[in-house]
Design a protein around this motif. Structure first.
Motif, PDB file in Angstrom:
ATOM      1  N   ARG A  29     -13.667   1.987  16.140  1.00 50.37           N
ATOM      2  CA  ARG A  29     -14.774   1.986  15.175  1.00 50.37           C
ATOM      3  C   ARG A  29     -15.888   1.079  15.676  1.00 50.37           C
ATOM      4  NH1 ARG A  29     -12.869   1.178   9.298  1.00 50.37           N
ATOM      5  NH2 ARG A  29     -12.870   3.452   9.289  1.00 50.37           N
ATOM      6  N   LYS A  49      -1.930   6.024   2.281  1.00 52.74           N
ATOM      7  CA  LYS A  49      -2.946   6.428   3.246  1.00 52.74           C
ATOM      8  C   LYS A  49      -4.338   6.014   2.794  1.00 52.74           C
ATOM      9  CE  LYS A  49      -4.079  10.310   6.284  1.00 52.74           C
ATOM     10  NZ  LYS A  49      -3.815  11.728   6.606  1.00 52.74           N
ATOM     11  N   GLY A  61      -5.399   9.145  10.634  1.00 53.27           N
ATOM     12  CA  GLY A  61      -6.033   8.806   9.373  1.00 53.27           C
ATOM     13  C   GLY A  61      -5.431   7.602   8.697  1.00 53.27           C
ATOM     14  N   GLN A  62      -4.462   6.964   9.339  1.00 53.86           N
ATOM     15  CA  GLN A  62      -3.787   5.807   8.733  1.00 53.86           C
ATOM     16  C   GLN A  62      -4.521   4.521   9.088  1.00 53.86           C
ATOM     17  OE1 GLN A  62      -0.923   8.071   6.895  1.00 53.86           O
ATOM     18  NE2 GLN A  62      -1.065   5.837   6.769  1.00 53.86           N
ATOM     19  N   ILE A  63      -4.618   3.613   8.141  1.00 54.47           N
ATOM     20  CA  ILE A  63      -5.062   2.256   8.451  1.00 54.47           C
ATOM     21  C   ILE A  63      -4.031   1.670   9.401  1.00 54.47           C
ATOM     22  CG2 ILE A  63      -5.356  -0.049   7.487  1.00 54.47           C
ATOM     23  CD1 ILE A  63      -6.637   1.226   5.056  1.00 54.47           C
ATOM     24  N   ASP A  64      -4.505   1.235  10.563  1.00 60.31           N
ATOM     25  CA  ASP A  64      -3.595   0.945  11.664  1.00 60.31           C
ATOM     26  C   ASP A  64      -3.572  -0.532  11.995  1.00 60.31           C
ATOM     27  OD1 ASP A  64      -2.102   0.828  13.939  1.00 60.31           O
ATOM     28  OD2 ASP A  64      -3.141   2.431  14.986  1.00 60.31           O
ATOM     29  N   ASP A 107       1.156   1.103  13.057  1.00 66.82           N
ATOM     30  CA  ASP A 107       1.301  -0.249  12.535  1.00 66.82           C
ATOM     31  C   ASP A 107       2.672  -0.763  12.934  1.00 66.82           C
ATOM     32  OD1 ASP A 107       1.615  -2.526  11.124  1.00 66.82           O
ATOM     33  OD2 ASP A 107       0.784  -1.757   9.252  1.00 66.82           O
ATOM     34  N   THR A 147      -1.921  -3.991  10.081  1.00 63.50           N
ATOM     35  CA  THR A 147      -2.326  -4.901   9.025  1.00 63.50           C
ATOM     36  C   THR A 147      -1.694  -6.277   9.167  1.00 63.50           C
ATOM     37  OG1 THR A 147      -2.685  -3.055   7.518  1.00 63.50           O
ATOM     38  CG2 THR A 147      -2.307  -5.195   6.509  1.00 63.50           C
ATOM     39  N   ARG A 161      -8.837   2.729  11.331  1.00 63.38           N
ATOM     40  CA  ARG A 161      -7.888   3.832  11.172  1.00 63.38           C
ATOM     41  C   ARG A 161      -7.641   4.482  12.524  1.00 63.38           C
ATOM     42  NH1 ARG A 161      -7.054   5.572   5.750  1.00 63.38           N
ATOM     43  NH2 ARG A 161      -8.462   4.490   4.307  1.00 63.38           N
ATOM     44  N   ASN A 162      -6.450   5.037  12.689  1.00 66.34           N
ATOM     45  CA  ASN A 162      -6.159   5.779  13.909  1.00 66.34           C
ATOM     46  C   ASN A 162      -6.445   7.262  13.682  1.00 66.34           C
ATOM     47  OD1 ASN A 162      -3.876   6.919  12.596  1.00 66.34           O
ATOM     48  ND2 ASN A 162      -2.589   5.220  13.255  1.00 66.34           N
ATOM     49  N   GLY A 194      -3.978   1.640   2.630  1.00 68.66           N
ATOM     50  CA  GLY A 194      -3.090   0.872   3.491  1.00 68.66           C
ATOM     51  C   GLY A 194      -2.110  -0.029   2.782  1.00 68.66           C
ATOM     52  N   GLU A 200      -3.602  -3.763   0.681  1.00 68.76           N
ATOM     53  CA  GLU A 200      -3.275  -3.670   2.104  1.00 68.76           C
ATOM     54  C   GLU A 200      -2.640  -4.946   2.642  1.00 68.76           C
ATOM     55  OE1 GLU A 200      -5.428  -3.571   6.459  1.00 68.76           O
ATOM     56  OE2 GLU A 200      -6.661  -3.169   4.673  1.00 68.76           O
TER      57      GLU A 200
END
Length: 450
Positions: free
Chosen positions: A246, A325, A262-265, A2, A267, A258-259, A328, A336
């Motif tokens: 995805r 995690k 495992g992180q929301i990538d 991010d 925002t 997510r990458n 986000g 998020e």
């Protein structure tokens, strides 16, 4: 990663009513489904299938049984909306022709192929022109679901367009080799060497870059093979990489991806419609006329040290990134999409978001407002010799000028980002992405004939 960027929005609408649909089911929120599907999305099967007109009629009837959906165009300068959606993923269609190239503002597809080429010795400006004409004709046909005129191999014989986009970029070396040195844009100066870079030059740069995206793996590969075969004698392959994202409709509701950590990538991407969006993403004053309305693309192959990362407790991972995690949300609180509060402090007076957290170091407010439109894909290429995973991110970022976008942000990240110790930058490239081609024209026409 991010870096203050997000993927373009993944809103879908019913083309007959412009009402939002549920991306998880592909069904309109209200109102009936369209009665028929455009026959253009069936043209590859119509032209190549052995059953002729009967096959077209049967396929059209099958599509008509469900909703034919589109993702809304995220910006007035984007390509017209896709047709198709999760209920008919093969029918998704992104027109090739338009004021801007497809594959920049369109919702992100599930697959990507990146391929770089170098012009063959002795190929002149005229040879480059003929190649770009040939490639543009082919990309337009494939985006419409039609077979290629040359080098057709029937790999995608049974599929619709599947939201295929083909985007072309020009590397700095192209201008000297094609006798266009005086037309090279100032933003194509070489990227500087950054601390900790471990670049493989054989998998970097290149005269020409092709970005191929689609929601079906065979459709994407088909386009890659056709374009590769059409270049023989004019240019040679330099490197090739593949990635994934995805699949549209894989989640019950629209969600940021997510990458592989495992992180929301991503925002806080600059979003179409924001006052600064155009000036951050597309070229304007200070750039050559032929590039007006185009962009610059920075590519980086970033390997993730997943074994090291996965050995960190989740709370440590969250402090490295600066976000929870699970959802986000920034560690400063909220959800998020809550604005990050970089001044927030805990009960002990310490910064809630650590001084070296990724989102703090990468934030536009930490970099003089610098921002980019990211469209990155994950990759996984098996194991390295030491048994570690060869996996990570194919970082792709479109911007108006890398000297004021990627370069200052990456310099700051390389000096003070705690995430850097879990990453290895292994390949790199910078390309000028010309504006789109009008009907009957080709990408690069404003450069070669202007």
């Amino acid at each position: 990663m991010d870096d203050g960027s997000d993927q373009p929005p993944d809103r879908r609408t019913d083309p007959g009513t412009d009402r939002e649909t549920d991306p998880g089911t592909g069904l309109p929120a209200a109102g009936p489904a369209p009665a028929t599907a455009p026959l253009s999305v069936l043209s590859r099967r119509a032209l190549l299938g052995s059953a002729g007109a009967g096959l077209v009629a049967g396929a059209a009837a099958g599509v008509a049984g469900g909703a034919v959906l589109s993702r809304s165009a995220p910006h007035p300068g984007a390509a017209p909306p896709r047709s198709g959606g999760p209920a008919s993923p093969g029918a998704g269609r992104v027109p090739f022709h338009g004021p801007r190239q497809a594959g920049i503002l369109d919702p992100q597809q599930a697959r990507v192929h990146l391929a770089a080429f170098d012009l063959a010795a002795g190929v002149s400006r005229d040879g480059l022109r003929e190649l770009l004409k040939r490639w543009s004709r082919t990309a337009a046909r494939l985006a419409a679901g039609e077979p290629a005129e040359a080098a057709e191999n029937q790999i995608a014989l049974d599929a619709g367009p599947c939201s295929l986009t083909v985007t072309f970029g020009f590397g700095a070396t192209l201008f000297d080799r094609a006798g266009l040195t005086d037309r090279r844009p100032p933003g194509l100066e070489p990227l500087p060497d950054f601390p900790e870079d471990a670049l493989d030059r054989a998998r970097s740069d290149g005269d020409l870059l092709v970005q191929i995206c689609a929601d079906d793996a065979l459709v994407a590969f088909h386009a890659l093979r056709v374009l590769q075969r059409q270049v023989v004698g004019t240019a040679a392959a330099r490197w090739q990489m593949s990635g994934f994202s995805r699949t549209p409709g894989a989640t019950e509701r629209p969600m940021t991806g997510r990458n592989l950590m495992g992180q929301i990538d991503g925002t806080n991407n600059p979003k179409p419609g924001e006052p600064s969006f155009e000036s951050r993403v597309f070229c304007g004053s200070g750039q050559p006329d032929w590039l007006a309305g185009g962009s610059y693309l920075v590519f980086r192959r970033i390997r993730m040290l997943l074994d090291n990362w996965e050995n960190l407790p989740v709370d440590r991972q969250e402090r490295v990134i600066g976000r929870r995690k699970s959802d986000g949300a920034p560690l400063s609180g909220g959800s998020e999409t809550t604005a990050v509060d970089l001044g927030a402090q805990g009960p002990d007076g310490a910064l809630t978001i650590p001084a070296d957290a990724h989102i703090r170091v990468a934030a536009p407010q930490s970099n003089g407002g610098a921002a980019m439109l990211r469209r990155g894909f994950s990759y996984h290429d098996g194991l390295l010799a030491d048994g570690s995973q060869d996996a990570g991110l194919l970082f792709l970022a479109f911007q108006a000028d890398p000297r004021h976008g990627f370069v200052p942000v990456q310099r700051k990240l390389s000096r003070g980002d705690s995430l850097s110790r879990f990453l290895r930058h292994e390949a790199s490239g910078l390309y000028a992405v010309p504006p789109g081609a009008p009907e009957g024209g080709y990408v690069g026409q404003t450069l070669l004939e202007g």
